[in-house]
Each structure stands twice: as C-alpha cells, then as structure tokens.
Motif scaffolding. Structure first.
Motif, PDB file in Angstrom:
ATOM      1  N   CYS A   8       0.884  -1.168   0.000  1.00 24.25           N
ATOM      2  CA  CYS A   8       0.000   0.000   0.000  1.00 24.25           C
ATOM      3  C   CYS A   8       0.924   1.220   0.000  1.00 24.25           C
ATOM      4  N   ASP A   9       1.030   1.873  -1.149  1.00 25.75           N
ATOM      5  CA  ASP A   9       1.992   2.971  -1.319  1.00 25.75           C
ATOM      6  C   ASP A   9       1.710   4.094  -0.312  1.00 25.75           C
ATOM      7  N   GLY A  10       2.766   4.546   0.372  1.00 23.83           N
ATOM      8  CA  GLY A  10       2.612   5.658   1.316  1.00 23.83           C
ATOM      9  C   GLY A  10       1.768   5.319   2.529  1.00 23.83           C
ATOM     10  N   LEU A  11       1.708   4.035   2.898  1.00 22.11           N
ATOM     11  CA  LEU A  11       0.829   3.573   3.989  1.00 22.11           C
ATOM     12  C   LEU A  11       1.106   4.272   5.322  1.00 22.11           C
ATOM     13  N   GLY A  54      12.355   7.266  -2.259  1.00 23.73           N
ATOM     14  CA  GLY A  54      11.467   7.411  -3.403  1.00 23.73           C
ATOM     15  C   GLY A  54      10.729   6.103  -3.557  1.00 23.73           C
ATOM     16  N   SER A  55       9.623   6.107  -4.289  1.00 23.83           N
ATOM     17  CA  SER A  55       8.882   4.855  -4.463  1.00 23.83           C
ATOM     18  C   SER A  55       9.696   3.819  -5.223  1.00 23.83           C
ATOM     19  N   ASP A  56      10.482   4.264  -6.198  1.00 24.13           N
ATOM     20  CA  ASP A  56      11.241   3.306  -7.012  1.00 24.13           C
ATOM     21  C   ASP A  56      12.361   2.643  -6.207  1.00 24.13           C
ATOM     22  N   LEU A 252       5.084   3.542 -13.219  1.00 18.74           N
ATOM     23  CA  LEU A 252       6.336   3.327 -12.493  1.00 18.74           C
ATOM     24  C   LEU A 252       6.402   1.919 -11.904  1.00 18.74           C
ATOM     25  N   TYR A 253       5.269   1.442 -11.364  1.00 19.21           N
ATOM     26  CA  TYR A 253       5.242   0.156 -10.655  1.00 19.21           C
ATOM     27  C   TYR A 253       5.216  -1.004 -11.639  1.00 19.21           C
ATOM     28  N   ILE A 254       4.534  -0.802 -12.758  1.00 17.34           N
ATOM     29  CA  ILE A 254       4.569  -1.801 -13.827  1.00 17.34           C
ATOM     30  C   ILE A 254       6.014  -1.923 -14.316  1.00 17.34           C
ATOM     31  N   ALA A 303      -3.306   5.572  -1.318  1.00 19.44           N
ATOM     32  CA  ALA A 303      -3.049   6.193  -0.005  1.00 19.44           C
ATOM     33  C   ALA A 303      -1.955   7.252  -0.125  1.00 19.44           C
ATOM     34  N   ASP A 304      -0.954   6.982  -0.941  1.00 18.75           N
ATOM     35  CA  ASP A 304       0.146   7.929  -1.111  1.00 18.75           C
ATOM     36  C   ASP A 304      -0.343   9.212  -1.782  1.00 18.75           C
ATOM     37  N   SER A 305      -1.165   9.061  -2.820  1.00 18.58           N
ATOM     38  CA  SER A 305      -1.675  10.242  -3.528  1.00 18.58           C
ATOM     39  C   SER A 305      -2.511  11.112  -2.585  1.00 18.58           C
ATOM     40  N   GLY A 344       3.918  -0.935   3.487  1.00 18.96           N
ATOM     41  CA  GLY A 344       3.950   0.205   2.581  1.00 18.96           C
ATOM     42  C   GLY A 344       5.367   0.369   2.059  1.00 18.96           C
ATOM     43  N   ASP A 345       5.526   1.181   1.020  1.00 14.56           N
ATOM     44  CA  ASP A 345       6.885   1.395   0.498  1.00 14.56           C
ATOM     45  C   ASP A 345       7.571   2.560   1.205  1.00 14.56           C
ATOM     46  N   HIS A 346       6.816   3.298   2.019  1.00  7.19           N
ATOM     47  CA  HIS A 346       7.357   4.399   2.822  1.00  7.19           C
ATOM     48  C   HIS A 346       6.217   5.037   3.596  1.00  7.19           C
ATOM     49  N   THR A 347       6.571   5.950   4.469  1.00  8.69           N
ATOM     50  CA  THR A 347       5.598   6.750   5.208  1.00  8.69           C
ATOM     51  C   THR A 347       5.365   8.059   4.466  1.00  8.69           C
ATOM     52  N   ASP A 354       4.607  14.592   1.828  1.00  3.60           N
ATOM     53  CA  ASP A 354       5.620  13.949   0.984  1.00  3.60           C
ATOM     54  C   ASP A 354       6.237  12.797   1.790  1.00  3.60           C
ATOM     55  N   HIS A 355       7.077  12.011   1.119  1.00  3.91           N
ATOM     56  CA  HIS A 355       7.675  10.856   1.777  1.00  3.91           C
ATOM     57  C   HIS A 355       8.645  11.312   2.871  1.00  3.91           C
ATOM     58  N   VAL A 356       8.663  10.595   3.990  1.00  2.89           N
ATOM     59  CA  VAL A 356       9.636  10.853   5.059  1.00  2.89           C
ATOM     60  C   VAL A 356      10.359   9.542   5.381  1.00  2.89           C
TER      61      VAL A 356
HETATM   62 ZN    ZN Z   1       5.622   5.144  -2.899  1.00  4.62          ZN
END
Ligand code: ZN
Ligand code: ZN
Length: 410
Positions: A8-11, A54-56, A252-254, A303-305, A344-347, A354-356
């Motif tokens: 779950c991106d940005g969980l 970053g997500s990648d 990006l995820y594909i 969730a990230d968006s 998640g891939d990050h907080t 933004d990502h932390v």
């Molecule tokens: Zn992400």
C-alpha cells in the motif's frame, strides 16, 4: 508454496495525521488487523534508517535489491511501465509535453494538463532523429502530459542533467554531462538537439493551432528528465527459480515489476487513482496463483496520492478499501501453503505531504510463521511486534518462509 506481497503505497503516517492518531490507526480495518493477529509484525525501514525513500528505490529495496548498487534513475521504469522495449545500453528519459514561448521561456511544464490529442503529438514525434546516424530514437506518449523516450546506440550515458528547468517563467535549460566522458557529452548533445527538434515538429501541428484558438496552451516542446540506463538487475526467476506476476496500474510500478522479471497484468477497472476498483487486483492475483504463478505482487497507489494532497479523510477511506482487498485474500488464498507480506513502500504523513524516512508497519502471515501477540496493525501497535525493526528485504524474508532461498555458504 505460494507467496503474495501487497504494497500500500505511502501507507505509513504520523500521530499528527488526525487528532493524535495516524490515518491507519483511525481507519476501520478488521481484515488487516486479522493479518496482525495471525502473523508476525514489526517496523520496516524501506531502505535503511534515516533514508527518505522514493517509491522506485523503496520497491527495489523491498524486493531485496540494493538500490545503491542497481538504481540508475526513474526514466527506465517509466519507459518499461508504458510498454516500451528497453535493451542493454539504452538511455531512457521521462518526458513532459510542455509549453514554451518563442524565446524558449517555459510557460507551463504540463502544457495546460493536456488530456486530448496526445496520439497526434506522438505520431508527429516519430520523425525525431539524431544527427548521429548510429543512434535510434523511440518516443511513446502515456497519460496526459507524460511520456518516455529511449535512445539506442553505442557509447551513450545516463550521466547527464535534465533538459527541464523544473519551474515556469524561466528559459529552457540545456542538458549537461555530469561526468567527464565522451559518452556523457555525446548524449547531452543529442538530448539538446532533440528538445529543439521537438519544438519545430510540434509548434505548428493542427492540434496546437486548435488549442491556441480555444485559449489553451499548446504542447509545443518536450522536456527530458530522469536519464537512466537499463539497470543490471538479476530477475526473480534467476535468483529464486520462481515465476511471478506484478499487478499494478501506475506506470512506475509496472516498470519496476518488468525490470525484476515479473510478468505484468492490469486488473479491470483499475486506474492508479483513489477511484480505482482495487478489489479486482486481489481477484486477479488469486487467479494467477491458481493458474501456476508462484508469487504475486499487488501494488495499491491511492493512499500515497491522498497523503500528497494533505487529505487525511481520503487516505483513511482508501485504507478502508485496502482492507477489503486483504479481506478477499483472507477468504480466497489457500492458507495451508501461502505466505503473505503486507506493508507500505514508505511513510507519507498527510501534514508533510511527501515521503519521510519514518519506518512503516509490516506484517508476515503463513503456516511457517511464529505469530507474535500483536492484535492490531498500525504504527503504534507493531512497536511491540516480534519482527522488531527491519531494513528493506521484505521479499527475501517472505521467500525464506516459503523455503525458496539458496543457502549462503556450505
Ligand atoms: Zn511510494
Ligand atoms: Zn509519493
């Protein structure tokens, strides 16, 4: 044995999200909590403590690759993610359709958020050509202003700066070599040449004349960013001898899934946005596992968006949709021989937007797992989890429970 990874991106969130609680704590998540009851929980530093992911790079690390060794830049994942062919030595870029005036001042980096007619722009850009005859150019448009370009030829380099000022009201900037090499100088020169060509190809196209007559901004130039050569990444099949599927909607995820050798599939009515019918991803994953795949990776973007938009209510609502996805998996996976990881891939805290670098909760479930006594799944409850705090490598840990790892040493 089967394995499932749900991201779950940005969980992850912070206690400042919503009246002293995180969005995940506020959300009603009976199924995700059931994972915590059955499994072992902990905290995950997606890359390592004190690194803002970053997500990648976070996904690479979660899949068990060291981003410091294999990450070359985002452009290659974008190109792969929109279905382009990428070969060894190719240099890939993300591109934007943008608007400049006749003095190359950038008026809008997204050409007024163009939504229609990009196929006409794409067709016209097939005539892009390098003056260096051994270099081939491939361009593909994706959604709205986005696209990707691939340069193919000997002696090219991804070590160049963006031909994108990243702001409006300033002149276009030229790509420059980042290292003192002939390959970098040559690649930067080709990019600068292509940017200028794109302006001459695009500016007088009928679609742009029409846009201008309607008071819209013309899409009259291509911006280049995120230069990246194809990374040298061994596939999941080479590393573990398994066949996997990646189920995602965002390019990006594909692209990341393709880069690590997963077959990619798109579930029906999924968009990568908050309105996506994500339950269909769970259904597709179950089908794919029943049809012979060993591993399914499900990516859920919303969730990230919502957190980037500072919208706590929307993030909570999305997490509750993710709970339905987990509910479907709980009901339909064969739990005698399946291991699942959810994280998640990050907080992405809604206040910061933004990502932390804060860690994100993680849970592993399956027959070989010794459960802890955590009964809810959130940033606070997993502080007591049996997994403690781990850095990346969620997939190798998951595959370890499936007995898929080669022995290190004799
Ligand atoms: Zn992400
Ligand atoms: Zn994000």
């Amino acid at each position: 044995m089967k394995a499932v990874l749900v991201i779950c991106d940005g969980l992850g969130g912070r206690p400042t999200d919503y009246n002293g609680k995180t969005c995940l704590e506020v959300a009603n998540t009976p199924n995700i909590d059931e994972l915590a009851r059955r499994g072992i929980t902990g905290l995950l530093d997606p890359i390592k403590p004190g690194v803002r992911p970053g997500s990648d790079t976070a996904h690479l690390s979660i899949f068990g690759y060291d981003p410091e060794k294999v990450y070359t830049g985002r452009g290659v994942f974008e190109a792969l993610g929109i279905g382009m062919d990428v070969q060894d030595g190719d240099v890939c870029f993300r591109t934007n359709f943008a608007t400049v005036d006749e003095n190359f001042n950038v008026l809008d980096r997204r050409a007024g958020r163009i939504t229609e007619g990009t196929d006409e722009l794409e067709r016209a850009l097939q005539s892009l050509k390098s003056s260096q005859p051994d270099v081939e150019i491939f361009f593909k448009a994706s959604t709205e202003h986005r696209g990707a370009i691939v340069l193919r030829g000997h002696g090219l380099s991804g070590q160049i700066t963006d031909a994108d000022p990243h702001k409006t009201g300033v002149r276009m900037i030229r790509s420059e070599p980042l290292v003192d090499s002939e390959a970098a100088r040559r690649t930067a020169e080709i990019v600068n040449e292509l940017v200028e060509q794109s302006y001459h190809i695009l500016k007088d196209l009928p679609i742009n004349r029409k846009r201008e007559s309607e008071g819209k901004l013309p899409a009259n130039i291509l911006l280049f960013r995120g230069a990246a050569v194809k990374p040298d990444i061994p596939s999941m099949e080479e590393l573990y001898g398994i066949k996997g599927v990646g189920i995602a909607a965002g390019a990006l995820y594909i692209g990341i899934a393709r880069a690590i050798g997963l077959e990619t599939k798109r579930a029906e009515e999924t968009t990568g946005g908050a309105d996506s019918k994500i339950i269909n991803k769970a259904k597709l994953a179950v089908e794919e596992l029943q049809n012979g795949k060993d591993f399914a990776f499900i990516h859920l973007k919303g969730a990230d968006s919502c957190a980037h938009d500072h919208d706590a209510e929307a993030k909570i609502a999305y997490i509750e949709k993710v709970d339905e996805v987990i509910g479907y998996l709980l009901d339909n996976l064969d739990w005698d021989d399946t291991h699942l990881a959810f994280t998640g891939d990050h907080t992405t805290p809604v206040v910061y937007g933004d990502h932390v670098s804060d860690p994100v909760p993680v849970v592993f479930v399956g027959p070989n797992i010794m459960p802890d006594d955590v009964e809810r799944f959130n940033e606070r409850s997993v502080l007591k989890g049996g997994m403690g705090r781990i850095s990346g490598r969620v997939v190798p840990i998951l595959f370890g429970y499936c007995n898929w790892l080669k022995k290190y040493g004799a």
